[in-house]
Design a protein around this motif. Structure first.
Motif, PDB file in Angstrom:
ATOM      1  N   SER A  20       0.914  -1.304   0.074  1.00 10.33           N
ATOM      2  CA  SER A  20       0.070   0.008  -0.135  1.00 10.33           C
ATOM      3  C   SER A  20       0.934   1.048   0.043  1.00 10.33           C
ATOM      4  CB  SER A  20      -0.833   0.227   1.180  1.00 10.33           C
ATOM      5  OG  SER A  20      -1.697  -1.075   1.382  1.00 10.33           O
ATOM      6  N   CYS A  21       0.317   2.379  -0.554  1.00  9.58           N
ATOM      7  CA  CYS A  21       1.023   3.413  -0.548  1.00  9.58           C
ATOM      8  C   CYS A  21      -0.039   4.678  -0.290  1.00  9.58           C
ATOM      9  CB  CYS A  21       1.526   3.980  -1.962  1.00  9.58           C
ATOM     10  SG  CYS A  21       2.412   5.417  -2.228  1.00  9.58           S
ATOM     11  N   ALA A  22       0.154   5.152   1.061  1.00  7.67           N
ATOM     12  CA  ALA A  22      -0.833   6.405   1.489  1.00  7.67           C
ATOM     13  C   ALA A  22      -0.136   7.797   0.929  1.00  7.67           C
ATOM     14  CB  ALA A  22      -1.057   6.139   2.750  1.00  7.67           C
ATOM     15  N   ALA A  23      -0.920   8.361   0.224  1.00  5.42           N
ATOM     16  CA  ALA A  23      -0.474   9.632  -0.194  1.00  5.42           C
ATOM     17  C   ALA A  23      -1.398  10.760   0.682  1.00  5.42           C
ATOM     18  CB  ALA A  23      -1.016  10.100  -1.689  1.00  5.42           C
ATOM     19  N   SER A  24      -0.514  12.058   0.678  1.00  9.41           N
ATOM     20  CA  SER A  24      -1.180  13.071   1.286  1.00  9.41           C
ATOM     21  C   SER A  24      -0.653  14.256   0.573  1.00  9.41           C
ATOM     22  CB  SER A  24      -0.877  13.037   2.838  1.00  9.41           C
ATOM     23  OG  SER A  24       0.389  13.155   3.258  1.00  9.41           O
ATOM     24  N   GLY A  25      -1.205  15.414   0.770  1.00  6.19           N
ATOM     25  CA  GLY A  25      -0.708  16.819   0.679  1.00  6.19           C
ATOM     26  C   GLY A  25      -1.264  17.419  -0.685  1.00  6.19           C
ATOM     27  N   ARG A  26      -1.864  16.828  -1.611  1.00  4.73           N
ATOM     28  CA  ARG A  26      -2.328  17.160  -2.887  1.00  4.73           C
ATOM     29  C   ARG A  26      -3.270  16.241  -3.293  1.00  4.73           C
ATOM     30  NH1 ARG A  26       1.895  20.176  -6.980  1.00  4.73           N
ATOM     31  NH2 ARG A  26       2.662  21.653  -5.494  1.00  4.73           N
ATOM     32  N   THR A  27      -4.003  16.808  -4.357  1.00  3.85           N
ATOM     33  CA  THR A  27      -5.434  15.949  -4.933  1.00  3.85           C
ATOM     34  C   THR A  27      -4.863  14.632  -5.617  1.00  3.85           C
ATOM     35  OG1 THR A  27      -6.290  17.860  -5.196  1.00  3.85           O
ATOM     36  CG2 THR A  27      -7.160  15.961  -6.342  1.00  3.85           C
ATOM     37  N   PHE A  28      -4.824  13.611  -4.798  1.00  3.27           N
ATOM     38  CA  PHE A  28      -4.173  12.249  -5.281  1.00  3.27           C
ATOM     39  C   PHE A  28      -4.753  11.723  -6.659  1.00  3.27           C
ATOM     40  CE2 PHE A  28      -2.862   8.159  -4.410  1.00  3.27           C
ATOM     41  CZ  PHE A  28      -3.842   7.258  -4.950  1.00  3.27           C
ATOM     42  N   SER A  29      -6.264  12.132  -6.802  1.00  2.23           N
ATOM     43  CA  SER A  29      -6.713  11.651  -8.003  1.00  2.23           C
ATOM     44  C   SER A  29      -6.281  12.053  -9.507  1.00  2.23           C
ATOM     45  CB  SER A  29      -8.318  11.746  -7.900  1.00  2.23           C
ATOM     46  OG  SER A  29      -8.531  13.007  -7.652  1.00  2.23           O
ATOM     47  N   SER A  30      -5.444  13.182  -8.949  1.00  3.40           N
ATOM     48  CA  SER A  30      -5.132  14.376 -10.284  1.00  3.40           C
ATOM     49  C   SER A  30      -3.792  13.572 -11.003  1.00  3.40           C
ATOM     50  CB  SER A  30      -5.003  15.466  -9.915  1.00  3.40           C
ATOM     51  OG  SER A  30      -6.003  16.181  -9.466  1.00  3.40           O
ATOM     52  N   TYR A  31      -3.335  12.555 -10.153  1.00  4.41           N
ATOM     53  CA  TYR A  31      -2.069  12.123 -10.664  1.00  4.41           C
ATOM     54  C   TYR A  31      -1.842  10.899 -11.029  1.00  4.41           C
ATOM     55  CZ  TYR A  31      -0.717  16.532  -8.332  1.00  4.41           C
ATOM     56  OH  TYR A  31      -0.705  17.952  -7.824  1.00  4.41           O
ATOM     57  N   HIS A  32      -1.189  10.480 -12.107  1.00  2.00           N
ATOM     58  CA  HIS A  32      -0.708   9.346 -12.486  1.00  2.00           C
ATOM     59  C   HIS A  32       0.368   8.587 -11.369  1.00  2.00           C
ATOM     60  CE1 HIS A  32      -2.177  10.071 -16.480  1.00  2.00           C
ATOM     61  NE2 HIS A  32      -1.175  11.075 -16.678  1.00  2.00           N
ATOM     62  N   MET A  33       0.367   7.473 -11.369  1.00  2.00           N
ATOM     63  CA  MET A  33       1.164   7.041 -10.145  1.00  2.00           C
ATOM     64  C   MET A  33       1.683   5.643 -10.547  1.00  2.00           C
ATOM     65  SD  MET A  33      -0.556   7.709  -6.479  1.00  2.00           S
ATOM     66  CE  MET A  33       0.899   7.251  -5.860  1.00  2.00           C
ATOM     67  N   ALA A  34       2.847   5.070  -9.980  1.00  2.00           N
ATOM     68  CA  ALA A  34       3.420   3.903 -10.360  1.00  2.00           C
ATOM     69  C   ALA A  34       4.232   3.226  -9.024  1.00  2.00           C
ATOM     70  CB  ALA A  34       4.309   4.262 -11.570  1.00  2.00           C
ATOM     71  N   TRP A  35       4.618   2.010  -9.210  1.00  2.00           N
ATOM     72  CA  TRP A  35       5.593   1.331  -8.283  1.00  2.00           C
ATOM     73  C   TRP A  35       6.933   0.902  -9.175  1.00  2.00           C
ATOM     74  CZ3 TRP A  35       4.482   0.327  -3.432  1.00  2.00           C
ATOM     75  CH2 TRP A  35       3.357   0.708  -2.797  1.00  2.00           C
ATOM     76  N   PHE A  36       7.912   1.362  -8.593  1.00  2.00           N
ATOM     77  CA  PHE A  36       9.271   0.753  -8.998  1.00  2.00           C
ATOM     78  C   PHE A  36       9.901   0.035  -7.975  1.00  2.00           C
ATOM     79  CE2 PHE A  36       9.600   3.941 -12.537  1.00  2.00           C
ATOM     80  CZ  PHE A  36       8.667   4.707 -12.152  1.00  2.00           C
ATOM     81  N   ARG A  37      10.873  -0.684  -8.347  1.00  2.00           N
ATOM     82  CA  ARG A  37      11.683  -1.407  -7.324  1.00  2.00           C
ATOM     83  C   ARG A  37      13.159  -1.360  -7.843  1.00  2.00           C
ATOM     84  NH1 ARG A  37       9.580  -7.642  -9.319  1.00  2.00           N
ATOM     85  NH2 ARG A  37      10.795  -7.677 -11.251  1.00  2.00           N
ATOM     86  N   GLN A  38      13.913  -1.864  -6.868  1.00  2.00           N
ATOM     87  CA  GLN A  38      15.220  -1.801  -6.834  1.00  2.00           C
ATOM     88  C   GLN A  38      16.095  -3.072  -5.952  1.00  2.00           C
ATOM     89  OE1 GLN A  38      17.390   2.162  -5.964  1.00  2.00           O
ATOM     90  NE2 GLN A  38      19.153   1.460  -7.289  1.00  2.00           N
ATOM     91  N   ALA A  39      16.757  -3.597  -6.727  1.00  2.00           N
ATOM     92  CA  ALA A  39      17.241  -4.801  -6.054  1.00  2.00           C
ATOM     93  C   ALA A  39      18.606  -4.551  -5.698  1.00  2.00           C
ATOM     94  CB  ALA A  39      17.211  -5.796  -6.938  1.00  2.00           C
ATOM     95  N   PRO A  40      19.280  -5.069  -4.852  1.00  2.00           N
ATOM     96  CA  PRO A  40      20.803  -4.660  -4.596  1.00  2.00           C
ATOM     97  C   PRO A  40      21.741  -4.925  -5.690  1.00  2.00           C
ATOM     98  CG  PRO A  40      19.838  -6.116  -2.777  1.00  2.00           C
ATOM     99  CD  PRO A  40      18.682  -6.345  -3.907  1.00  2.00           C
ATOM    100  N   GLY A  41      22.497  -3.717  -5.859  1.00  2.00           N
ATOM    101  CA  GLY A  41      23.563  -3.829  -7.256  1.00  2.00           C
ATOM    102  C   GLY A  41      22.675  -3.569  -8.403  1.00  2.00           C
ATOM    103  N   LYS A  42      21.488  -3.163  -8.428  1.00  2.00           N
ATOM    104  CA  LYS A  42      20.775  -2.924  -9.767  1.00  2.00           C
ATOM    105  C   LYS A  42      20.072  -1.585  -9.839  1.00  2.00           C
ATOM    106  CE  LYS A  42      19.734  -7.870 -10.762  1.00  2.00           C
ATOM    107  NZ  LYS A  42      18.446  -8.725 -11.148  1.00  2.00           N
TER     108      LYS A  42
END
Length: 123
Positions: A20-42
């Motif tokens: 889960s990713c909880a957002a605050s501060g601005r109008t959440f529904s107005s923005y595109h969003m994404a998940w990224f990941r980073q593995a060790p050494g990559k």
């Protein structure tokens, strides 16, 4: 915009987790969003994205059919349901906000990032 991820942990291969990713501060529904990941050494890589109004979804090939991105604009929360997890899914997972009108999976275009949550897939 402040983003706080949760839901990571240790899971056996074949298991499931929901981030889960909880957002605050601005109008959440107005923005595109994404998940990224980073593995060790990559480098950080795109995992899944969702557009703001129509909620079109996009996935990197390695997670198609296993991961599902969704958002609840009434709760200002982004989700990533991860099923059939594999050891190669082990990484720190980040949610991010894109403030431009045009959707992209290019990490360099994303403005706001969470602190990340660790996902470890191991027996």
């Amino acid at each position: 915009v402040q983003l706080v991820e949760s839901g990571g942990g240790l899971v056996q291969p074949g298991g499931s987790l929901r981030l889960s990713c909880a957002a605050s501060g601005r109008t959440f529904s107005s923005y595109h969003m994404a998940w990224f990941r980073q593995a060790p050494g990559k480098e950080r890589e795109f995992v899944a994205g969702i557009t703001h109004f129509y909620q079109d979804t996009h996935y990197t090939d390695s997670v198609k059919g296993r991961f599902t991105i969704s958002r609840d604009n009434t709760k200002d929360t982004l989700y990533l349901q991860m099923n059939s997890l594999k050891p190669e899914d082990t990484a720190v997972y980040y949610c991010a906000v894109l403030v431009t009108y045009t959707y992209t999976s290019d990490a360099s275009k994303y403005t706001y990032w969470g602190q990340g949550t660790q996902v470890t897939v191991s027996s």
